[in-house]
Design a protein around this motif. Structure first.
Motif, PDB file in Angstrom:
ATOM      1  N   ALA A 141       5.570  -4.875  22.376  1.00 23.59           N
ATOM      2  CA  ALA A 141       4.161  -4.680  22.094  1.00 23.59           C
ATOM      3  C   ALA A 141       3.365  -4.503  23.602  1.00 23.59           C
ATOM      4  CB  ALA A 141       3.845  -6.298  21.783  1.00 23.59           C
TER       5      ALA A 141
ATOM      6  N   SER B 285       4.856  -9.167  17.731  1.00 23.58           N
ATOM      7  CA  SER B 285       6.257  -8.468  17.876  1.00 23.58           C
ATOM      8  C   SER B 285       7.238  -9.332  17.733  1.00 23.58           C
ATOM      9  CB  SER B 285       6.347  -7.673  19.330  1.00 23.58           C
ATOM     10  OG  SER B 285       5.935  -8.824  20.318  1.00 23.58           O
TER      11      SER B 285
ATOM     12  N   ALA C 111      10.150  -8.301  15.648  1.00 23.59           N
ATOM     13  CA  ALA C 111      10.858  -7.160  16.200  1.00 23.59           C
ATOM     14  C   ALA C 111      11.496  -7.798  17.746  1.00 23.59           C
ATOM     15  CB  ALA C 111       9.696  -5.969  16.902  1.00 23.59           C
TER      16      ALA C 111
ATOM     17  N   LYS D  30      -1.218  -6.660  15.917  1.00 18.67           N
ATOM     18  CA  LYS D  30       0.158  -6.338  16.028  1.00 18.67           C
ATOM     19  C   LYS D  30       0.733  -7.589  16.682  1.00 18.67           C
ATOM     20  CE  LYS D  30      -0.752  -1.957  15.001  1.00 18.67           C
ATOM     21  NZ  LYS D  30      -0.321  -1.498  13.804  1.00 18.67           N
TER      22      LYS D  30
ATOM     23  N   ASP E  52       8.748  -6.657  26.305  1.00 19.10           N
ATOM     24  CA  ASP E  52       8.249  -7.074  24.847  1.00 19.10           C
ATOM     25  C   ASP E  52       7.698  -5.520  24.465  1.00 19.10           C
ATOM     26  OD1 ASP E  52       6.887  -7.337  22.449  1.00 19.10           O
ATOM     27  OD2 ASP E  52       6.670  -9.653  22.846  1.00 19.10           O
TER      28      ASP E  52
ATOM     29  N   MET F 182       5.395   1.644  17.703  1.00 21.42           N
ATOM     30  CA  MET F 182       3.982   0.968  17.879  1.00 21.42           C
ATOM     31  C   MET F 182       3.297   1.770  18.663  1.00 21.42           C
ATOM     32  SD  MET F 182       3.534  -2.877  19.191  1.00 21.42           S
ATOM     33  CE  MET F 182       1.478  -3.588  19.587  1.00 21.42           C
TER      34      MET F 182
END
Length: 225
Positions: free
Chosen positions: A15, A92, A95, A90, A13, A124
């Motif tokens: 993130a 994701s 995304a 944040k 991921d 990010m």
């Protein structure tokens, strides 16, 4: 299609900064180790929830450690990253749906998925820009080499039920492999499988697949920027 017999599945991921490190190192070693890499975009919050784990950003001491850890890892692996402010905010999901949609449309194997994933990681973890809004994802797609019309199609596809289901399915696949965080790497060699968590298990991974770990750069160092 030719297969080396050594398949490495990377569940990731954007993130996860450690996923970025694993991504870059595995592709540096792809030809050196003669491995087939399968990219598996997943959703980290789904992994954490499904496994009963907690995000490190929710544990103050881990969050403090991560800031210094990323600085050293960035220097060691040659991947430009440092912890963004407001990391708690944040998410994701959009995304990773976008990445999943790119994978469905990618006619060049994993070329576009690699480019898009890398651009998202940069936003990010390097420039600290948004990765949630459609305008941000449009910019990512254009920087990755997609045409404006292609980005528009992918944004629409990313909101479709099949793509949402695909991301859930891959996340569930990770959980079925006993995943509890990302990056999570599943190696298949000669009918045997082994799992590795994080971006610091390459030496052990090399041992399992019968290859040699030569540090972060198996050849002449190159920057990801």
């Amino acid at each position: 299609m030719f297969s080396s017999g050594k398949v490495v599945k990377l569940f990731y991921d954007v993130a996860s900064p450690y996923s970025w490190l694993a991504f870059e190192v595995l592709f540096r070693y792809r030809n050196v180790w003669n491995i087939d890499i399968e990219l598996k975009p997943a959703y980290i919050r789904g992994v954490l929830h499904g496994s009963g784990n907690r995000s490190p950003v929710l544990i103050p001491n881990k969050l403090l450690y991560m800031a210094s850890d990323l600085k050293l890892l960035s220097e060691y692996f040659g991947v430009p990253m440092f912890q963004p402010p407001n990391i708690y905010e944040k998410d994701s999901l959009n995304a990773m749906r976008f990445v999943t949609a790119v994978a469905e449309k990618d006619k060049k194997g994993d070329v576009l998925m690699k480019r898009v994933s890398r651009e998202l990681w940069k936003r990010m973890w390097y420039t600290h820009q948004d990765i949630m809004q459609p305008a941000s994802l449009t910019e990512v797609g254009l920087k990755a080499g997609l045409l404006a019309s292609e980005v528009e199609q992918i944004l629409t596809l990313a909101e479709s039920q099949p793509i949402k289901d695909k991301l859930k399915s891959v996340t569930q696949e990770a959980l079925e492999n006993k995943c509890f965080g990302l990056p999570f790497i599943v190696c298949h060699v000669n009918g045997k499988a082994e799992v590795f968590f994080g971006s610091d298990r390459f030496e052990l991974m090399a041992y399992f697949i019968g290859e040699k770990w030569m540090g972060p750069y198996p050849a002449k160092p190159t920057t990801t920027m």
